[in-house]
Design a protein around this motif. Structure first.
Motif, PDB file in Angstrom:
ATOM      1  N   TRP A  43      -0.562  -0.486   8.048  1.00  0.00           N
ATOM      2  CA  TRP A  43      -1.099  -1.640   7.319  1.00  0.00           C
ATOM      3  C   TRP A  43      -0.760  -1.551   5.839  1.00  0.00           C
ATOM      4  O   TRP A  43      -0.659  -2.574   5.159  1.00  0.00           O
ATOM      5  CB  TRP A  43      -2.616  -1.712   7.504  1.00  0.00           C
ATOM      6  CG  TRP A  43      -3.013  -2.196   8.855  1.00  0.00           C
ATOM      7  CD1 TRP A  43      -3.140  -1.445   9.993  1.00  0.00           C
ATOM      8  CD2 TRP A  43      -3.290  -3.547   9.240  1.00  0.00           C
ATOM      9  NE1 TRP A  43      -3.490  -2.247  11.048  1.00  0.00           N
ATOM     10  CE2 TRP A  43      -3.598  -3.536  10.616  1.00  0.00           C
ATOM     11  CE3 TRP A  43      -3.327  -4.753   8.556  1.00  0.00           C
ATOM     12  CZ2 TRP A  43      -3.931  -4.701  11.320  1.00  0.00           C
ATOM     13  CZ3 TRP A  43      -3.664  -5.900   9.258  1.00  0.00           C
ATOM     14  CH2 TRP A  43      -3.955  -5.871  10.626  1.00  0.00           C
ATOM     15  N   GLN A  44      -0.670  -0.344   5.337  1.00  0.00           N
ATOM     16  CA  GLN A  44      -0.343  -0.134   3.924  1.00  0.00           C
ATOM     17  C   GLN A  44       0.566   1.075   3.838  1.00  0.00           C
ATOM     18  O   GLN A  44       0.389   2.021   4.605  1.00  0.00           O
ATOM     19  CB  GLN A  44      -1.614   0.164   3.128  1.00  0.00           C
ATOM     20  CG  GLN A  44      -2.294  -1.047   2.559  1.00  0.00           C
ATOM     21  CD  GLN A  44      -3.505  -0.666   1.726  1.00  0.00           C
ATOM     22  OE1 GLN A  44      -3.772   0.511   1.498  1.00  0.00           O
ATOM     23  NE2 GLN A  44      -4.235  -1.654   1.279  1.00  0.00           N
ATOM     24  N   PRO A  86       2.383  -7.166  11.770  1.00  0.00           N
ATOM     25  CA  PRO A  86       2.423  -8.511  11.186  1.00  0.00           C
ATOM     26  C   PRO A  86       1.091  -8.847  10.527  1.00  0.00           C
ATOM     27  O   PRO A  86       0.035  -8.507  11.052  1.00  0.00           O
ATOM     28  CB  PRO A  86       2.701  -9.417  12.388  1.00  0.00           C
ATOM     29  CG  PRO A  86       2.483  -8.583  13.600  1.00  0.00           C
ATOM     30  CD  PRO A  86       2.593  -7.159  13.211  1.00  0.00           C
ATOM     31  N   GLY A  87       1.167  -9.475   9.373  1.00  0.00           N
ATOM     32  CA  GLY A  87      -0.051  -9.872   8.671  1.00  0.00           C
ATOM     33  C   GLY A  87      -0.598  -8.809   7.752  1.00  0.00           C
ATOM     34  O   GLY A  87      -1.605  -9.026   7.075  1.00  0.00           O
ATOM     35  N   ALA A  88       0.051  -7.625   7.706  1.00  0.00           N
ATOM     36  CA  ALA A  88      -0.479  -6.536   6.876  1.00  0.00           C
ATOM     37  C   ALA A  88      -0.357  -6.866   5.391  1.00  0.00           C
ATOM     38  O   ALA A  88      -1.269  -6.593   4.613  1.00  0.00           O
ATOM     39  CB  ALA A  88       0.260  -5.243   7.192  1.00  0.00           C
TER      40      ALA A  88
END
Lengths: 272, 343
Positions: free
Chosen positions: A145-146, A181-183
């Motif tokens: 996510w990061q 996706p969307g992170a």
């Protein structure tokens, strides 16, 4: 330090209509987009560049008929982009592309990080990243996510899902990471770079290079995957009425949601 | 005379068994979640049994973890002819490199024909690396599999764009053929409680994981997806009754909360959460409407949703004209039961 962003392109799903009865896919608007997960990978690469001043190189995850995705990456701020060209590439699968990308990274002089999308938008496949990590013999962190690079630039840290929550993991560099996706939200391209890269003017346009795949690979490889056609599910049946006690109705709904969640590949508590 | 004939027969059978054990076979790598076999592993066992019967091959299962030996008999009952176990405290928590070492060594020795994983985080990490290491083909997220017996090739159907259609794929020349199967796509196998076996233990060499766990990500919250891109939406209407209950259902499904204009007027949702052609049009894989009557503007905005479930007490509610599954009941009665069922 060099960070590679591997980017794909996919047909915008809102531009296609699948006619199940006719067994055909109608393309109303043939527009290709940078898949959501790859957008996050590009943004993660740009944030590492902001923090460390590293070089960002964009590579394609599949052979493209055009270089639009790579120009987008340059407009956003990538330092180099390599368009891969060659004969017979239209059938290239992930196994083939992993070997091509490994050879391209070697020709670039190596890299410290490779970032790419965790899944493809159309099939939801994940194998390109891990296959590439295996060839390079690098550690992999999937579904991040990061992403941040440690201050001493010796390791990369990432936030991933773990035991129902989120955890920080670390791997020594070089390493390969995939972004969900969307992170992250991809930044807007720089206006001047955007214009110049499409007009083919200035250093940003010169940063787009064209390499022949045949010259990269020492031995001729063949794709292992064979496409054998398409299959269409039955027509959607609307208006199925559910009756019974609240518990019975809830059970039917839960089962329907579970099946749908499975088809989406989501790992929800219900799906597990 | 009879005894020597039996000896000969048994010797032939032993020879055949050794030959079979030395190569090929359909293998399933088990996924263990909280000390139990994940349902997808049993589903994969059912598929493996079908493929193996057509191929004339054996089914083997591989079990890795700490204290997992007790699960071996379940795999035999699900159809395994042989079970290999790597039971070691070192494998208690999934880490790529130790698992890869065990599986890589095992498959290099056994030469499997087909290897099946669940399309789970563990399967997604292991299957591509092993496929690359062994020059194998990998078909991911398979929902249906057929066998070309002449070439011993598995053909998998893979959903595209969330199941709008399926791509049929095969790896006719690459061996082993790796598959990952989607949870819930294949039926659970018949559990034959009379089947038993003696699992074989695998050596476990301590290999240090290359990814280190530093701790929990304190304060990290994943960014919310724009409603338009949300794969699952739970939408609330005025008939929902209990907003908190709807929130809990949304959380349990990993869904985004939205609503119709009535819910906005009631102060339950923000303006950016209104599903309406004048607000946001959505295209989720699942749209669950709780207590939404469904006016023209709302129904037009969910046209692209792949699967719509509507819960409303009025059997004449317009939402039922566009819903796939219509539940004629008050949401306050159904949602608590639904919450229990999906948890």
């Amino acid at each position: 330090m060099r960070v590679i962003a591997i980017l794909g392109r996919v047909l915008d799903p809102s531009g296609i209509v699948v006619n199940r009865r006719a067994g055909r896919i109608f393309i109303n608007r043939e527009e290709y987009i940078l898949p959501p997960a790859d957008r996050c990978a590009l943004e993660a690469a740009m944030r590492i560049k902001d923090a460390t001043g590293c070089q960002v190189v964009a590579l394609p995850r599949a052979p493209f008929p055009d270089d639009d995705v790579l120009r987008q990456a340059l407009a956003v701020g990538a330092d180099r982009a390599i368009y891969l060209d060659g004969h017979g590439l239209d059938r290239a699968d992930d196994a083939f592309m992993a070997s091509v990308l490994a050879a391209a990274i070697e020709r670039l002089g190596g890299a410290d990080l490779v970032l790419t999308g965790a899944t493809t938008l159309d099939t939801g496949w994940v194998q390109l990243g891990p296959r590439l990590a295996e060839i390079l013999n690098w550690p992999q962190i999937l579904d991040a996510w990061q992403v941040t690079v440690r201050d001493d630039a010796a390791a990369v840290q990432a936030v991933v899902r773990s035991d129902g929550g989120y955890a920080v993991v670390e791997a020594d560099m070089p390493a390969l990471l995939t972004l969900v996706p969307g992170a992250l939200r991809l930044r807007y391209p720089n206006g001047a770079r955007l214009i110049n890269v499409y007009r083919g003017v200035g250093p940003v346009a010169e940063a787009l290079e064209r390499w022949e795949v045949d010259a990269l690979l020492s031995e001729r490889r063949r794709p292992v995957l064979e496409h054998r056609g398409q299959e269409f599910p039955p027509e959607r049946e609307r208006g199925v009425r559910v009756r019974g006690t609240p518990a019975e109705m809830a059970q039917i709904v839960a089962e329907a949601l579970r099946q749908r969640s499975g088809a989406m590949g989501r790992i929800t508590p219900a799906a597990r | 005379m009879e005894a020597s004939y039996l000896d000969l027969l048994m010797a032939q059978q032993e020879e055949f068994a050794e030959e079979a054990a030395g190569g090929g076979g359909v293998w399933v790598v088990a996924d263990v979640v909280n000390g139990a076999l994940a349902p997808v592993t049993l589903e994969a066992m059912g598929l493996a049994r079908l493929l193996a019967d057509s191929l004339g091959a054996y089914v083997y299962a591989v079990l890795l973890g700490d204290g997992v030996a007790g699960l071996a008999q379940t795999l035999y009952q699900a159809g395994a002819d042989g079970v290999r176990i790597a039971d070691d405290p070192f494998l208690g928590r999934f880490a790529l490199e130790p698992y890869l070492k065990v599986l890589g060594d095992l498959f290099a020795q056994e030469g499997p024909e087909v290897v099946i994983f669940g399309a789970t985080p563990q399967g997604n990490e292991l299957a591509p690396r092993l496929a690359q290491r062994m020059n194998g083909g990998l078909i991911e997220r398979v929902t249906k599999a057929t066998l070309d017996e002449a070439t011993r090739t598995v053909q998998g159907a893979v959903p595209v764009y969330g199941g709008e259609y399926f791509e049929l794929l095969a790896c006719p020349e690459a061996r082993p053929q790796f598959l990952t199967v989607l949870p819930g796509a294949f039926p659970l196998p018949f559990m034959d409680t009379h089947r038993r076996g003696e699992p074989v233990s695998l050596p476990v060499e301590p290999v240090a994981p290359r990814v280190r766990l530093l701790g929990t990500a304190v304060g990290f919250e994943p960014p919310p997806l724009p409603l338009r891109q949300a794969p699952v939406i739970v939408a609330v209407g005025r008939q929902a009754g209990d907003l908190e209950l709807v929130r809990q259902v949304a959380a349990a499904l990993g869904a985004q909360l939205a609503g119709d204009r009535g819910a906005y007027d009631a102060g339950w949702i923000g303006r950016e959460q209104i599903v309406d052609v004048r607000g946001v049009t959505v295209a989720p894989q699942i749209y669950l409407a709780a207590g939404i009557r469904g006016d023209t503007f709302h129904n037009a905005a969910i046209e692209e949703a792949r699967y719509i479930v509507a819960i409303h007490p009025d059997p004449e509610a317009p939402i039922f004209e566009v819903a796939d599954l219509c539940v004629e009941a008050h949401p306050a009665q159904v949602l608590p039961e639904l919450l229990t069922a999906i948890r």
